[in-house]
Each structure stands twice: as structure tokens, then as C-alpha cells.
Design an enzyme around this catalytic site. Structure first.
Site, short mmCIF file in Angstrom:
data_model
loop_
_atom_site.label_atom_id
_atom_site.label_comp_id
_atom_site.label_asym_id
_atom_site.label_seq_id
_atom_site.Cartn_x
_atom_site.Cartn_y
_atom_site.Cartn_z
N HIS A 273 50.98 39.71 38.37
CA HIS A 273 49.72 38.97 38.52
C HIS A 273 49.82 38.05 39.73
CE1 HIS A 273 46.49 36.14 37.80
NE2 HIS A 273 45.93 37.09 37.08
N GLU B 141 49.02 35.12 40.23
CA GLU B 141 49.54 33.77 39.96
C GLU B 141 51.07 33.79 39.89
OE1 GLU B 141 46.99 33.05 36.61
OE2 GLU B 141 45.30 32.98 38.01
N SER C 232 36.86 36.88 38.16
CA SER C 232 35.56 36.33 37.76
C SER C 232 34.63 37.37 37.12
CB SER C 232 34.87 35.65 38.94
OG SER C 232 35.66 34.57 39.41
N LYS D 87 46.24 33.76 30.10
CA LYS D 87 47.03 32.85 30.95
C LYS D 87 47.67 31.76 30.10
CE LYS D 87 44.12 34.18 34.76
NZ LYS D 87 43.48 33.88 36.02
N ASN E 288 43.25 38.39 29.78
CA ASN E 288 44.46 37.67 30.20
C ASN E 288 44.21 36.19 29.91
OD1 ASN E 288 46.59 36.48 31.51
ND2 ASN E 288 45.93 37.05 33.57
N GLU F 178 42.87 42.92 41.73
CA GLU F 178 42.31 41.58 41.59
C GLU F 178 42.39 40.85 42.92
OE1 GLU F 178 42.62 40.15 37.26
OE2 GLU F 178 44.58 39.80 38.16
N GLY G 241 39.17 33.26 39.19
CA GLY G 241 38.87 31.91 38.72
C GLY G 241 37.97 31.13 39.66
P1 PGA Z 1 39.33 35.28 36.04
O1 PGA Z 1 40.86 35.75 36.04
O2 PGA Z 1 38.56 36.30 35.25
O3 PGA Z 1 39.35 33.92 35.39
O4 PGA Z 1 38.89 35.22 37.46
C1 PGA Z 1 41.19 37.11 36.15
C2 PGA Z 1 42.67 37.28 36.19
O5 PGA Z 1 43.36 36.48 36.84
O6 PGA Z 1 43.23 38.23 35.58
#
Ligand code: PGA
Length: 254
Positions: A97, A99, A215, A13, A11, A169, A175
Site C-alpha cells: 500500500h 502508505e 477516494s 487502515k 481497507n 491507487e 484520502g
Molecule cells: P481512500 O483510501 O478510499 O480513503 O482514498 C483508499 C486506500 O488507500 O486504499
């Protein structure tokens, strides 16, 4: 029963211009050529989908989008329809997601609408769920997951479930560098699979793939993939470099 095919999705983003996206996907193709027994997808921003699709011709890497709107077309400034994504070569779309839920007002109800619209257009869905730090600290992880699964998948039948991948997640792990331990993740994955069994059937629950996200790195992927109910990963930060994402794809060799 056939085993579940591991599935690694990147992903990206809001990262990568079209030029950068092409460079990354070229490197990635080279770094994972010949890899077998794993499905791979990348989700570039909308602006790079067309170019990345062209670059992926002849490759086994699948194209994914990061979101869509449920209407077919019309006066919805700034939105992108399922058909537009299908036509530009998307195989998957990420929906719900955290976010989107945190910053753009996505709810279980709008997630459900998006999932239905995506499936109706023949797109496969990566359906994201996960609890926030506050919810975790209040001991609400399982009730939040239960609600997200029930409401997000409302009115979807067994047949539609074949085209859904769930991504667990935990928001506190995205992140932040704080991964859930393989044991913590497995506990929630097992719960999700149990919930799917209750809502659908044993067969559906055994076939659905559940990715872990938050992460994920080349360092922690192996331990996660050793868990019985973890079938892959949705990778953010570590998918932005071919070196790290290709190692995750090649987790069996680590
Ligand atoms: P990350 O993001 O691996 O940077 O923690 C994962 C995600 O939001 O899909």
C-alpha cells in the site's frame, strides 16, 4: 472466458478498536446479505482480526490483513508472519500500500518478498501500485507503474498470478477526495493489463482482477465499474461505514 468477478475490499487502515470493528462488521453483514455476483473483503487492523473472523463465520465476506512480514518467525519485534495471518482466518493480505511505501520504507523489492511469502502460505494478495502527484506531474505515471509491476511481481509464475489481485491507487487520489476520472483510471488499468500480458500471457492478463482505489464513494463507483478494465475497488474512508461500503458493494443496483 469466464467474466472477472467484481471485488470490493475495505481497507480500514489504522481505524476501529475491536469493539468498533465488531459493530461495523455486524452492520455490514446485514446491509449486504443476499448480494450476489461480487466478492467482498474487509481489512481490519491486526488487533481486530480474530474478533472479526469470529463475527464473519458463515458470511461470504472475506477477511484480509493490511500487511505482513516475510519471515516465518523469529526475532522481528513488532512484525506479523504469513502463518499468523493464515491461522487467524485471513484469506487475503494487502501488500505494498502506498502508505507503507511512503511512511514505512516499503520498496518494490520488499513488496516482492512479502508477496512471495504470502503466496507460499496460501494467502491471496492485493498488490498495490500507483504514482505520486509529483510523478504524475512529471509525466512518469506509466514508467512508475511499469517498474512497480515488474519488480513487485519478479520471479512469480503464471500459477502464482492466479492468487494476485492488483490495486491501482494513484497516491494523489488517496484520502484526498480527488478521484481519478473513470477515463483516467481506465487508461492506467488498460496499461497494467497490457503489461501483464507481456510479462505472462493473454490468459493471465484476462483473468487478473485490477481494482481501483483512491477516494472511491457510492457516488463515483458506478462510473468506475463501467470501465472495461476496472474490476472492483479498494476502499479506504468509505469502507468505515456500513452504509457507504454496502452501497459500493451493491453498485449494480445504483
Ligand atoms: P481512500 O483510501 O478510499 O480513503 O482514498 C483508499 C486506500 O488507500 O486504499
Amino acid at each position: 472466458m469466464m467474466g472477472r468477478l467484481p471485488f470490493m475490499a475495505g481497507n480500514w487502515k489504522m481505524n476501529k478498536t475491536t469493539g468498533e470493528a465488531i459493530d461495523l462488521v455486524r452492520e455490514l453483514k446485514a446491509a449486504i446479505s443476499g448480494v450476489k455476483g461480487v466478492e467482498v473483503a474487509v481489512a481490519p487492523p491486526f488487533t481486530a482480526l480474530y474478533a472479526v473472523c469470529k463475527e464473519l463465520e458463515g458470511s461470504f465476506i472475506r477477511l484480509a490483513a493490511q500487511n505482513l512480514y516475510w519471515e516465518e518467525k523469529g526475532a522481528f519485534t513488532g512484525e506479523v508472519s504469513p502463518l499468523m495471518l493464515k491461522e487467524v482466518g485471513c484469506h487475503y493480505v494487502i501488500i505494498g500500500h502506498s502508505e507503507r511505501r511512503q511512511f514505512f520504507g516499503e520498496t518494490d523489492e520488499t513488496v516482492n518478498r512479502r508477496i512471495k511469502a504470502a503466496l507460499a502460505q496460501g494467502l491471496k494478495v492485493i498488490f498495490c501500485i500507483g504514482e505520486t502527484l509529483k510523478e504524475k506531474e512529471e509525466g512518469k505515471t506509466f514508467s512508475v507503474i511499469e517498474r512497480q509491476v515488474e519488480d513487485g511481481l519478479k520471479n512469480l509464475g503464471d500459477k502464482e498470478m492466479e492468487n494476485i489481485v492488483i490495486a491501482y491507487e494513484p497516491v494523489w487520489a488517496i484520502g484526498t477526495g480527488k478521484t481519478a476520472t473513470p477515463g483516467q483510471a481506465e487508461e492506467v488499468h488498460r496499461f497494467i493489463r497490457g503489461k501483464i500480458e507481456k510479462l505472462y500471457s493473454r490468459e493471465v492478463s484476462e483473468e487478473i482482477r485490477i481494482q481501483y482505489g483512491g477516494s472511491v464513494t457510492p457516488e463515483n463507483i458506478k462510473g468506475l465499474m463501467e470501465q472495461a478494465n476496472i474490476d472492483g475497488a479498494l476502499v479506504g474512508g468509505a469502507s468505515l461505514k456500513a452504509e457507504s461500503f454496502s452501497k459500493i458493494v451493491r453498485f449494480k443496483e445504483l
